[in-house]
Design a protein around this motif. Sequence first.
Motif, PDB file in Angstrom:
ATOM      1  N   UNK A  65      -6.703  11.730   8.880  1.00 19.94           N
ATOM      2  CA  UNK A  65      -5.520  12.293   9.180  1.00 19.94           C
ATOM      3  C   UNK A  65      -4.885  13.481   8.152  1.00 19.94           C
ATOM      4  N   UNK A  66      -4.333  14.274   8.567  1.00 16.85           N
ATOM      5  CA  UNK A  66      -3.826  14.352  10.296  1.00 16.85           C
ATOM      6  C   UNK A  66      -4.476  15.134  11.243  1.00 16.85           C
ATOM      7  N   UNK A  67      -5.557  15.461  10.529  1.00 23.17           N
ATOM      8  CA  UNK A  67      -6.331  16.703  11.526  1.00 23.17           C
ATOM      9  C   UNK A  67      -7.237  15.862  12.536  1.00 23.17           C
ATOM     10  N   UNK A  68      -7.638  14.852  12.543  1.00 25.97           N
ATOM     11  CA  UNK A  68      -8.542  14.104  13.484  1.00 25.97           C
ATOM     12  C   UNK A  68      -7.575  13.969  14.865  1.00 25.97           C
ATOM     13  N   UNK A  69      -6.496  13.339  14.490  1.00 28.14           N
ATOM     14  CA  UNK A  69      -5.555  12.970  15.963  1.00 28.14           C
ATOM     15  C   UNK A  69      -5.216  14.323  16.262  1.00 28.14           C
ATOM     16  N   UNK A  70      -4.935  15.392  15.464  1.00 31.68           N
ATOM     17  CA  UNK A  70      -4.571  16.942  16.078  1.00 31.68           C
ATOM     18  C   UNK A  70      -5.697  17.249  16.772  1.00 31.68           C
ATOM     19  N   UNK A 114      -1.796  22.860   3.621  1.00 28.27           N
ATOM     20  CA  UNK A 114      -2.180  21.594   3.926  1.00 28.27           C
ATOM     21  C   UNK A 114      -3.598  21.638   4.365  1.00 28.27           C
ATOM     22  N   UNK A 115      -4.409  21.940   3.436  1.00 28.70           N
ATOM     23  CA  UNK A 115      -5.989  22.094   3.753  1.00 28.70           C
ATOM     24  C   UNK A 115      -6.592  20.799   4.024  1.00 28.70           C
ATOM     25  N   UNK A 116      -7.554  20.703   4.780  1.00 27.01           N
ATOM     26  CA  UNK A 116      -8.444  19.515   4.885  1.00 27.01           C
ATOM     27  C   UNK A 116      -9.357  19.690   3.685  1.00 27.01           C
ATOM     28  N   UNK A 117      -9.457  18.773   2.846  1.00 25.07           N
ATOM     29  CA  UNK A 117     -10.303  18.536   1.589  1.00 25.07           C
ATOM     30  C   UNK A 117     -11.888  18.354   1.739  1.00 25.07           C
TER      31      UNK A 117
END
Length: 174
Positions: free
Chosen positions: A69-74, A160-163
């Motif tokens: 989250x939040x990238x997978x849902x997006x 808010x980068x994906x780490x």
Amino acid sequence: MKKVVIFFCCLLLLGCQAKKDTFQAGTVPIKVVRVVSGQTLQVMGFREQPNLISEVRLTGISAPPTRQRPWGEASKKRLTELIQDKSSPVRLEFDVEAKDKFGRTLAYVWKNETLVNEQLVKEGHAIFVARSPNHKYDSRLEQAQHWSRLMGEGIWNPEDPMRLSPSEFRRVYR
């Protein structure tokens, strides 16, 4: 003689023009039953068994899992938006290798004239991952990733980068 040369030049120019629907050559229309994640679809009406539901994995990309989250849902939401318009079919295009190690069909997904795999990368909802021997659109996917990184789109947003990459996340949080 001059008319013949002009005629052949016109033929040559017409033959060199790109066709608008070239992406549809060699594609298969399918019905999407469900979007599983930002990189996987369940489809029906595919191959020899039109009533069987099959999983299709988008080739050349890796999207965050929905738990990331939040990238997978997006990513899942955006894939759903890209293919949901019922006015035109979703089409699959295949490369060298037809299946992955999990038995999912590997495909490039087209909606109208949009390569959905590329659009997800360009908008920062997935990353480009070259997977041998399927390299048909690697340069397009790589360029889309350069664009999304430069523009700070989605997972590349500097605020808010994906780490962890999707594969790192799956390895760490099995």
